[in-house]
Design an enzyme around this catalytic site. Structure first.
Site, short mmCIF file in Angstrom:
data_model
loop_
_atom_site.label_atom_id
_atom_site.label_comp_id
_atom_site.label_asym_id
_atom_site.label_seq_id
_atom_site.Cartn_x
_atom_site.Cartn_y
_atom_site.Cartn_z
N SER A 125 0.81 -1.22 0.00
CA SER A 125 0.00 0.00 0.00
C SER A 125 0.84 1.27 0.00
O SER A 125 1.89 1.35 0.64
CB SER A 125 -0.88 -0.02 1.26
N GLU A 127 0.13 3.67 1.68
CA GLU A 127 0.17 4.13 3.07
C GLU A 127 1.57 3.93 3.67
O GLU A 127 1.94 4.59 4.63
CB GLU A 127 -0.86 3.37 3.92
N TYR A 149 -1.70 0.16 10.61
CA TYR A 149 -1.97 -0.50 9.33
C TYR A 149 -0.75 -0.39 8.42
O TYR A 149 -0.29 -1.38 7.83
CB TYR A 149 -3.19 0.14 8.65
P1 NAP Z 1 -11.41 -4.88 1.60
O1 NAP Z 1 -12.56 -4.55 0.73
O2 NAP Z 1 -11.39 -4.39 3.01
O3 NAP Z 1 -11.26 -6.48 1.60
C1 NAP Z 1 -10.42 -7.13 2.52
C2 NAP Z 1 -10.63 -8.61 2.43
O4 NAP Z 1 -9.81 -9.25 3.45
C3 NAP Z 1 -12.08 -9.08 2.70
O5 NAP Z 1 -12.37 -10.14 1.84
C4 NAP Z 1 -12.00 -9.56 4.13
O6 NAP Z 1 -12.95 -10.54 4.45
C5 NAP Z 1 -10.61 -10.19 4.15
N1 NAP Z 1 -10.11 -10.39 5.51
C6 NAP Z 1 -10.06 -9.49 6.52
N2 NAP Z 1 -9.54 -10.07 7.63
C7 NAP Z 1 -9.26 -11.35 7.31
C8 NAP Z 1 -8.71 -12.46 8.04
N3 NAP Z 1 -8.38 -12.35 9.31
N4 NAP Z 1 -8.56 -13.63 7.39
C9 NAP Z 1 -8.92 -13.76 6.09
N5 NAP Z 1 -9.47 -12.77 5.36
C10 NAP Z 1 -9.62 -11.56 5.98
O7 NAP Z 1 -10.04 -4.36 0.94
P2 NAP Z 1 -9.72 -4.00 -0.59
O8 NAP Z 1 -9.97 -2.54 -0.77
O9 NAP Z 1 -10.35 -4.97 -1.47
O10 NAP Z 1 -8.14 -4.17 -0.62
C11 NAP Z 1 -7.54 -5.41 -0.94
C12 NAP Z 1 -6.14 -5.44 -0.37
O11 NAP Z 1 -5.36 -4.38 -0.93
C13 NAP Z 1 -6.04 -5.25 1.13
O12 NAP Z 1 -4.96 -6.02 1.58
C14 NAP Z 1 -5.73 -3.78 1.30
O13 NAP Z 1 -5.07 -3.55 2.53
C15 NAP Z 1 -4.85 -3.55 0.10
N6 NAP Z 1 -4.85 -2.21 -0.46
C16 NAP Z 1 -6.02 -1.61 -0.79
C17 NAP Z 1 -6.00 -0.37 -1.39
C18 NAP Z 1 -7.27 0.31 -1.81
O14 NAP Z 1 -7.22 1.52 -2.06
N7 NAP Z 1 -8.38 -0.40 -1.92
C19 NAP Z 1 -4.76 0.26 -1.68
C20 NAP Z 1 -3.60 -0.41 -1.34
C21 NAP Z 1 -3.64 -1.65 -0.75
P3 NAP Z 1 -14.41 -10.14 5.04
O15 NAP Z 1 -15.21 -9.78 3.84
O16 NAP Z 1 -14.83 -11.39 5.70
O17 NAP Z 1 -14.23 -9.00 5.97
O1 F7E Z 2 -9.16 7.94 3.95
C1 F7E Z 2 -9.62 11.40 5.14
C2 F7E Z 2 -8.73 10.47 5.95
O2 F7E Z 2 -10.19 5.85 4.87
C3 F7E Z 2 -8.67 8.81 2.98
C4 F7E Z 2 -7.31 1.97 2.27
O3 F7E Z 2 -7.79 1.30 1.13
O4 F7E Z 2 -6.11 3.51 0.88
C5 F7E Z 2 -7.08 3.43 1.92
O5 F7E Z 2 -6.64 4.11 3.09
C6 F7E Z 2 -8.43 10.19 3.58
C7 F7E Z 2 -7.66 10.17 4.90
O6 F7E Z 2 -8.51 5.74 2.96
C8 F7E Z 2 -12.95 11.09 6.56
O7 F7E Z 2 -8.24 11.13 7.12
C9 F7E Z 2 -11.62 12.70 5.98
O8 F7E Z 2 -6.70 11.19 4.88
O9 F7E Z 2 -10.74 6.59 2.51
P1 F7E Z 2 -9.76 6.48 3.60
P2 F7E Z 2 -6.97 5.64 3.36
O10 F7E Z 2 -6.76 5.88 4.80
O11 F7E Z 2 -6.22 6.51 2.42
C10 F7E Z 2 -4.82 2.96 1.22
C11 F7E Z 2 -3.94 3.09 0.01
C12 F7E Z 2 -4.90 1.60 1.77
O12 F7E Z 2 -3.97 0.80 1.62
C13 F7E Z 2 -6.01 1.30 2.72
O13 F7E Z 2 -6.23 -0.10 2.79
O14 F7E Z 2 -9.69 10.77 3.87
N1 F7E Z 2 -10.98 11.53 5.70
N2 F7E Z 2 -12.82 12.46 6.52
C14 F7E Z 2 -11.77 10.52 6.05
N3 F7E Z 2 -11.59 9.18 5.94
C15 F7E Z 2 -12.62 8.39 6.35
N4 F7E Z 2 -12.49 7.05 6.22
N5 F7E Z 2 -13.79 8.90 6.89
C16 F7E Z 2 -14.01 10.24 7.01
O15 F7E Z 2 -15.04 10.68 7.49
#
Ligand code: NAP
Ligand code: F7E
Length: 350
Positions: A125, A127, A149
């Protein structure tokens, strides 16, 4: 026929990747957890639930991975499962480390023993860049995680590289910047906004409470990004790649464009609520996807404005169907049954 295993198939990326791999002719296995309420709605929404094989797995239970790999011997493994919400990682830092960090070697070590020929993708990520040391961020930018995270993802990133170097396994780490879609979880800011925009437009909600409106993110479209995961595993040699759009926008801009899409002005509805501020914030992320362009021939297809439009229109469409009495698999109604705002517990003392 190639066999793929996707951990976390019930999540946003898992569902899109499953659909993509099926279109490429793969046999797709995906892991799910036993929950009190099943959550296969994303797979149903994409019409692929009956086309994938579901296998039970938890990242804290290594024996469940042992049984799966022994049985299916996949050609490719995509590790998408994680506790993926940054906010929750401040509330549950230990379980986030157990799942998101330690889950990774639990898989890789079984793979090393049972199917060392498999190709492995780790969902790393942006992050991990946290308090950014360079703008834009690329594969060489030093890391500075700002949340439990991010620290957990950084551990998993380095172990992915270590297993490549130590055991000559084909392991890749995709450093993906934020990617969104109508299948995004409601707790993430983009979907929280588009869902509220739809409800406000239809008179179901009056205001939207958000935290830091000045945070900047490089937001892409999830279906574009899952293709990059697959491309990484089709390379001759394993490597790590930044996947991003190269553009950054504030949360405020996201609100502006989303409310404009339905003819409203965000200023009339968005209220800043300090409970949604994080204990430590990532102020600015913007990726440089040059290496992915050059080596994977990958580039994002969807612009920021198109992404916002897709999300707003789909949430609007869902709530309109709901108002007509239609029932279909979808997450949002459960959140609004009691109309309750759930505040982060790290802000309980405010
Ligand atoms: P998501 O919608 O939160 O999906 C996460 C998945 O992980 C769900 O299927 C969840 O299952 C499963 N999971 C959670 N805890 C688990 C456990 N203890 N054992 C087995 N499975 C578990 O996330 P996503 O947005 O699809 O992201 C996919 C991956 O990319 C994640 O690793 C995330 O951290 C990473 N990532 C995401 C982004 C983004 O912007 N979306 C960016 C960079 C990296 P349940 O449905 O049962 O909860
Ligand atoms: O926050 C700000 C918050 O929770 C984005 C995950 O997929 O991308 C995701 O992480 C920004 C932050 O995503 C609210 O403070 C303001 O600056 O949508 P988010 P994230 O933290 O960037 C990365 C790449 C991952 O890997 C992660 O798995 O938005 N923000 N107001 C808020 N965020 C939330 N959630 N809720 C608010 O009300």
């Amino acid at each position: 026929m190639k066999v793929a295993l996707i951990t976390g198939i019930t999540g946003q990326d898992g569902a899109y990747l499953a659909k993509f791999l099926l279109s490429k002719g793969y046999k797709v296995y995906g892991t799910y957890r036993r929950l009190s309420t099943p959550n296969f709605w994303r797979l149903q929404a994409l019409g692929v639930l009956d086309k994938v094989e579901l296998v039970s797995f938890d990242l804290i239970d290594q024996s469940s991975m042992l049984n799966i790999l022994k049985k299916i011997k996949p050609d490719e493994i995509y590790n998408l499962a994680a506790q993926s919400f940054v906010g929750a990682s401040f509330e549950q830092p230990v379980s986030t480390a157990e799942i998101t960090a330690l889950g990774l070697p639990r898989i890789l070590d079984v793979m090393r023993i049972l199917c060392p020929q498999a190709k492995f993708y780790q969902a790393s990520s942006s992050e991990m860049f946290g308090k950014v040391q360079q703008i834009p961020q690329n594969e060489k930018t030093p890391f500075y995680p700002r949340s439990p995270y991010a620290a957990a993802k950084l551990y998993a990133h380095w172990v992915t590289i270590n297993y490549r170097e130590a055991y000559n396994l084909f392991t890749c780490s995709g450093i993906l910047f934020n990617h969104e879609s109508p299948l995004r979880g409601l707790e993430f800011v983009t979907r929280k906004i588009t869902n509220a925009v739809a409800r406000i437009k239809l008179g179901l909600q009056k205001e939207l409470l958000l935290g830091n409106l000045d945070a900047k993110r490089d937001w892409g479209y999830a279906p574009d990004f899952v293709e990059a995961m697959w491309l990484m595993l089709q390379q001759e040699h394993p490597d790590d790649f930044v996947i991003a759009t190269g553009e950054t926008h504030t949360v405020r801009e996201f609100c502006e464009v989303a409310f404009q899409e339905v003819g409203l002005h965000y200023n009339d509805y968005v209220k800043v609520d300090e409970r949604f501020f994080r204990p430590s914030e990532v102020d600015l992320l913007v990726g440089d996807p040059a290496q992915a362009k050059q080596k994977l021939n990958w580039k994002p297809k969807t612009t920021f404005k198109e992404l916002v439009k897709i999300m707003v229109q789909e949430d609007l469409n869902r709530w309109q169907r709901f108002q007509k009495g239609e029932h279909f698999p979808w997450d949002a109604p459960y959140d609004y049954v009691f109309g309750k705002t759930i505040s982060p517990t790290y802000q309980l003392d405010r």
